[in-house]
Design a protein around this motif. Sequence first.
Motif, short mmCIF file in Angstrom:
data_model
loop_
_atom_site.label_atom_id
_atom_site.label_comp_id
_atom_site.label_asym_id
_atom_site.label_seq_id
_atom_site.Cartn_x
_atom_site.Cartn_y
_atom_site.Cartn_z
N THR A 89 0.82 -1.21 0.00
CA THR A 89 0.00 0.00 0.00
C THR A 89 0.86 1.26 0.00
O THR A 89 0.60 2.22 -0.74
CB THR A 89 -0.92 0.01 1.23
OG1 THR A 89 -1.70 -1.19 1.23
CG2 THR A 89 -1.83 1.22 1.22
N GLN A 90 1.91 1.25 0.80
CA GLN A 90 2.80 2.42 0.87
C GLN A 90 3.52 2.65 -0.45
O GLN A 90 3.66 3.79 -0.90
CB GLN A 90 3.80 2.23 2.01
CG GLN A 90 4.74 3.42 2.21
CD GLN A 90 5.72 3.17 3.35
OE1 GLN A 90 5.67 2.14 4.00
NE2 GLN A 90 6.60 4.13 3.58
N SER A 91 3.99 1.59 -1.07
CA SER A 91 4.70 1.71 -2.34
C SER A 91 3.79 2.26 -3.43
O SER A 91 4.19 3.09 -4.25
CB SER A 91 5.28 0.36 -2.75
OG SER A 91 6.18 -0.12 -1.76
N THR A 92 2.54 1.80 -3.45
CA THR A 92 1.59 2.28 -4.46
C THR A 92 1.28 3.76 -4.24
O THR A 92 1.16 4.53 -5.20
CB THR A 92 0.30 1.46 -4.40
OG1 THR A 92 0.63 0.07 -4.55
CG2 THR A 92 -0.66 1.87 -5.51
N ARG A 93 1.18 4.16 -2.96
CA ARG A 93 0.86 5.56 -2.65
C ARG A 93 2.03 6.48 -2.93
O ARG A 93 1.85 7.57 -3.48
CB ARG A 93 0.43 5.66 -1.19
CG ARG A 93 -0.01 7.08 -0.79
CD ARG A 93 -0.45 7.16 0.67
NE ARG A 93 0.64 6.86 1.60
CZ ARG A 93 0.74 5.75 2.31
NH1 ARG A 93 -0.21 4.82 2.23
NH2 ARG A 93 1.75 5.55 3.13
N ASP A 94 3.24 6.06 -2.57
CA ASP A 94 4.43 6.92 -2.72
C ASP A 94 5.10 6.80 -4.07
O ASP A 94 6.06 7.52 -4.35
CB ASP A 94 5.44 6.58 -1.62
CG ASP A 94 4.88 6.82 -0.22
OD1 ASP A 94 3.90 7.58 -0.11
OD2 ASP A 94 5.41 6.23 0.74
N SER A 95 4.66 5.86 -4.91
CA SER A 95 5.21 5.66 -6.26
C SER A 95 6.67 5.24 -6.23
O SER A 95 7.40 5.48 -7.20
CB SER A 95 5.05 6.93 -7.11
OG SER A 95 3.69 7.25 -7.23
N HIS A 96 7.14 4.64 -5.17
CA HIS A 96 8.48 4.06 -5.14
C HIS A 96 8.54 3.04 -4.00
O HIS A 96 7.74 3.08 -3.06
CB HIS A 96 9.55 5.14 -4.95
CG HIS A 96 9.60 5.72 -3.57
ND1 HIS A 96 8.72 6.72 -3.15
CD2 HIS A 96 10.39 5.42 -2.49
CE1 HIS A 96 8.99 7.03 -1.90
NE2 HIS A 96 9.98 6.25 -1.46
N LYS A 135 13.48 1.24 1.19
CA LYS A 135 14.38 0.20 1.67
C LYS A 135 13.67 -0.69 2.69
O LYS A 135 13.91 -1.91 2.73
CB LYS A 135 15.62 0.84 2.31
CG LYS A 135 16.52 1.55 1.31
CD LYS A 135 17.75 2.12 2.01
CE LYS A 135 18.67 2.82 1.01
NZ LYS A 135 19.87 3.39 1.68
N GLY A 136 12.82 -0.08 3.51
CA GLY A 136 12.07 -0.87 4.48
C GLY A 136 11.17 -1.90 3.81
O GLY A 136 11.06 -3.04 4.28
N LYS A 196 11.28 -6.01 4.12
CA LYS A 196 10.11 -6.83 4.44
C LYS A 196 9.91 -7.93 3.40
O LYS A 196 9.49 -9.04 3.73
CB LYS A 196 8.87 -5.95 4.55
CG LYS A 196 8.89 -5.01 5.75
CD LYS A 196 7.70 -4.09 5.76
CE LYS A 196 7.75 -3.12 6.95
NZ LYS A 196 6.62 -2.16 6.95
N MET A 197 10.20 -7.61 2.15
CA MET A 197 10.09 -8.64 1.11
C MET A 197 11.12 -9.76 1.34
O MET A 197 10.82 -10.95 1.16
CB MET A 197 10.30 -8.00 -0.27
CG MET A 197 9.18 -7.08 -0.72
SD MET A 197 9.53 -6.29 -2.31
CE MET A 197 9.55 -7.73 -3.39
N LYS A 198 12.33 -9.37 1.74
CA LYS A 198 13.35 -10.38 2.03
C LYS A 198 12.94 -11.25 3.22
O LYS A 198 13.13 -12.47 3.20
CB LYS A 198 14.69 -9.70 2.30
CG LYS A 198 15.31 -9.06 1.07
CD LYS A 198 16.65 -8.40 1.42
CE LYS A 198 17.27 -7.76 0.20
NZ LYS A 198 18.57 -7.09 0.52
N ALA A 199 12.39 -10.60 4.25
CA ALA A 199 11.94 -11.37 5.41
C ALA A 199 10.82 -12.32 5.03
O ALA A 199 10.79 -13.48 5.49
CB ALA A 199 11.47 -10.41 6.50
#
Length: 598
Positions: A204-211, A214-215, A219-222
Amino acid sequence: MRGFRRSPRIFILGLLVVSVFVPIFLLSHRLKHIGFDSSKGFVEDLSIIKNRKEAQTLRAMEQDEGEGLKEPIRVVYKDEGFKSAVSISSREDNRFGEFGNTAYDVKLSAKNATNDEAREDDGSSLQDEKLQISGEKEDLHANMVRHDQTVKSLSRKALDEKVKEMKDQVVRAKAYLNFSPAGSSSHLVKELKLRIKEVERAMTQSTRDSHVSKGSLQKMKAMESTLLKANRIYPDCSAMVKKLRAMTYNAEEQIRTQKKQEAFLKELGGRTIPKGFHCLSMRLTAEYFAVETEKREFSNRHKINDPDLHHFAVFSDNILASSVVVNSTISTARHPERIVFHIVTDSLNLPAMSMWFLLNPPGKATIHIESIDNFGRLSIRYNATQKEGSVDPRYTSALNHLRFYLPDVFPLLNKIVLLDHDVVVQRDLARLWSIDMKGKVNGAVETCNVGEPSFRRMDMFVNFTDPMVAENFDATTCTWAFGMNVFDLQAWRKHDLTGLYHRYLHLGNTRPLWKAGSLPISWITFYKHTVPLDKRWHALGLGYDSGASPDNIEKAAVLHYDGILKPWLDIGLEKYKHYWRKHVKFDHPFMQQCNIHE
C-alpha cells in the motif's frame, strides 16, 4: 710566535668589516638625496617597459590573426549589445593610446572598420545561426522531455513489478496458511500472518508513494525467508497447486458476484427517488383528495384524440422530471395551443401527478394524465412474458416497456413523439411532424459512430452466438437511441411490431438473447424499420459523459440525461444541471416545504 700569528687574523677581519659596512653606509647616504621626481621617473620607466611588452603582445596577436587562425565561437549581439561592445573597444583603444602606441591605434581602427563591413555582409548568416541555435535548443528540450518520460515509464514499470512480486508473496503465504490445521497457533503460522501484514502494508505504501523504500525491500526479504521455511515444512507441490486453484476459483467467484451487485446498485441508485420528492408526492396526494371531484378534471379534453395536433407521450412516475419535460417543451414551442401531452404513470403516483398539473397548468397546451392500470389487457400481456424472479427495475417496470404498446395505448392517433422523463427540450419540435418517415415506423438519432461516447454496436448487447439471432440480424447494422423518437403509428400497426416484440420477449425468457433493458429488444423489434434523424435533434450522454461537447449541447433540440447521473440526484453532473433546473418551479410552496431547492 703566537703574537705573530694573531696580527694577520686581525688584519683579515678588519678588511671584512670594511668591505661589508662601507657599501651600506654609502648606499644609505645616496638614498637620502633621492627626491619625489626621481621616484616618479623610475615608476614611469617601469610603466613604459610594461606597455612595450603589452604592445608587443598585441602585435603578436594581430600577426597571428593575419596568418589565418580561426577566432573563437562568435557571440551574437543585439544592436544595443553591439554598440556597447564597440564603445568598450574604443575606450580600450584610448587607454592604449595614452601609452603612446599610435601606430597600433591606426591599425585597430582600420580593423574595426573592416569588421563593421563584414558584420553587414554577414547579417543574414547571423540570423540563420540564430534560427539554428533556437532549433537546436528546441530539439534538446524535446530530447530531454522524451528522456524524462522514458525514465518515468521505466521507474513505473519497476514499481509495478515489485508490487506484483509482493502480491505473489502474499498469495503464497496465504496458501501455506491454509495447509495448517484450523486454530493452529504454531510459530510458523504466527510468522506467516505477521509477514502478510507487513508486506500488505508495504504494498500500500509503495503504491501511494510511487516508489519502493528500503524498508519495503527488507520486508520482502523477510517474507521470502519465511516462505522458504514453509516450503521445507510443506514440500508437496501437487497439494500447493490444488490449493492455489481453489483460491483462484473462489476469488473469481467473488469478483463476479461483486460486479453483479455493483451493476444492480448503480441501476437502482439511478432510479431512486430522493426524500424530498417522496415528501412532495405525499403532500400533492393529500391535496388531491381534499379537492372536490369536479375540480380534478383538466380542460380541453376534446383535443386528446385529435390526430391533427402534436401529441407527446411521457411514461414516468417522477413528478418533477415530468414537469420539466412539459415546461421545457411548451416554453420553446411557437404554437403551444397545438401541443397535447399524454403522461402515463402508475396508480400510486396518479393523484400526485394530476394535482401538480392542476396547480401548475401548462398554459395553452393540453395535458392528459392516465394510469397504466387503465390498460389492463396490456398489463396482463406484459406480466405474462416478463422475466420470472428478476429484481432488476429494467425488467419489473411496466412503464419502461409500455412504449412497445403505443398503437394500443393511443388507438386514434397516427403519429406521436415519445420523450423520456430525463430530457430537456431546447428547440421547437413542431418540425418533427413534417419529417418524411419513408414508410418506416421509428425516427431516431443513430449511435453507431465509432469514437463518440454514445457509440453502441448491436453485438455489444445482443447475443449473436445464438443461431436465431445470427441468422436474422446483422451485427454491423447501425444502432439508435431511445429518449426522443418519432413513431408512425399507422406503419406500426401495418407491420404488427407489437406482436413481434411480444414474440421476442417470450423467446428471450427461454434463452439469453440480449442484455438487460429495453434498448436491445427495441433494436431487433424495429430492425429495418428505423429512419435516421439529424444529430442535432437529440444530444446524448449528459447522465454519464462529463466531457460532452458544449457546441453539440447548445445546438441540440433535446438534451438527454441518459445514464445513472440524473440531474435531480446529488450524484448528477453539476455542470449540466442548470439546463434542467431552470424549468423547475423551486418557489412553489410545496417545494419549499419539502426542502427541494437548487
